[in-house]
Design an enzyme around this catalytic site. Structure first.
Site, PDB file in Angstrom:
ATOM      1  N   ASP A  42       0.888  -1.266  -0.157  1.00  0.00           N
ATOM      2  CA  ASP A  42      -0.021  -0.072  -0.117  1.00  0.00           C
ATOM      3  C   ASP A  42       0.853   1.317  -0.002  1.00  0.00           C
ATOM      4  OD1 ASP A  42      -1.869   1.899   0.421  1.00  0.00           O
ATOM      5  OD2 ASP A  42      -2.898   0.930   2.007  1.00  0.00           O
ATOM      6  N   ARG A  71      -0.287   4.482  -0.592  1.00  0.00           N
ATOM      7  CA  ARG A  71      -0.763   5.795  -0.382  1.00  0.00           C
ATOM      8  C   ARG A  71      -0.405   6.647   0.614  1.00  0.00           C
ATOM      9  NH1 ARG A  71      -6.818   3.282   0.149  1.00  0.00           N
ATOM     10  NH2 ARG A  71      -5.486   1.615   1.033  1.00  0.00           N
TER      11      ARG A  71
END
Ligand code: GTP
Ligand code: ZN
Length: 211
Positions: free
Chosen positions: A126, A128
């Site tokens: 991930d 983000r």
């Protein structure tokens, strides 16, 4: 990181007429959106969703994930309260971009799970970032959020970036035969706080998306 407000307009939807606020991220060239409803700048906690772009789920009706269902449910809940905010962040594919997400889906079609597929492509699970939410929320005058999410890392990242999250509101919707494995992996490997038994079936929430 510089987030610049560009313009706002009305955005009618089937559930409410939101105000749409457009922002430019000068460092990345990406544009991000906030939808608001009601008076969100009165200092009281605001029902909110921080949604990362999923073109396939949000716009193309994909049943591989739960994104489109969550997006729709979040807007419906905000409309039901008459007040709230949805930040729509352009970080597709947990930050790897649309074309790499298609590569990752190809690997998942061969048997990899969503985390293994990212890793086989050389990405973390991930990528983000949530720090851009701070200037967006500041611009909107939002002091704190009741955040609709199942992702504890999102809560931690937002809190770490300086966003006050006073409550986590579960958002378990859209379970169907095509995303059951994916949702299990999110719970098992990515720490999402949910069990499949918590979910509303996709067919219950939107009869036009049949499992
Ligand atoms: N790389 C990759 N990204 C995916 C995949 N499926 C969905 N996404 C992206 O994942 C993001 C959504 O993340 P999720 O983990 O579903 O949910 P979340 O936002 O972390 O948590 P919630 O707030 O509970 O929805 C969007 O950017 C999607 O494009 C996948 O298999 N691989
Ligand atoms: Zn998705």
């Amino acid at each position: 990181m510089t987030i610049r407000f560009i313009a706002a307009s009305r955005l009618p939807t089937p559930w409410a007429t939101f105000t749409m606020h457009g922002f430019e991220d000068e460092a990345t060239g990406k544009d991000h959106i906030a939808l608001t409803l009601g008076d969100v700048a009165d200092g009281e906690p605001v029902l909110g969703r921080v949604h990362s772009e999923c073109l396939t789920g949000d716009a193309l009706f994909s049943m591989r994930c739960d994104c489109g269902y969550q997006l729709q449910e979040a807007l419906k809940r905000i409309a039901a309260e008459g007040r709230g905010v949805l930040l729509y962040l352009r970080q597709e594919g947990r930050g790897i971009g649309l074309l790499n997400k298609i590569r990752a889906y190809h690997l998942q079609d061969q048997g990899a799970d969503t985390v293994e597929a990212n890793e086989q492509l050389g990405f973390g699970a991930d990528l983000r970032r949530y720090d851009l939410c701070v200037p967006m929320l500041e611009h909107l005058g939002i002091a704190s959020l009741r955040l609709m999410t199942n992702n504890p890392r999102k809560v931690d990242a937002l809190t770490g970036a300086g966003v006050k999250v006073v409550e986590r509101v579960p958002l378990t919707t859209g379970l169907n035969p095509h995303n059951e494995q994916y949702l299990s992996t999110k719970a098992g490997k990515l720490g999402h706080m949910m069990a499949l038994g918590d979910f509303t079936q996709a067919s219950d929430v939107d009869i036009e998306r049949k499992g």
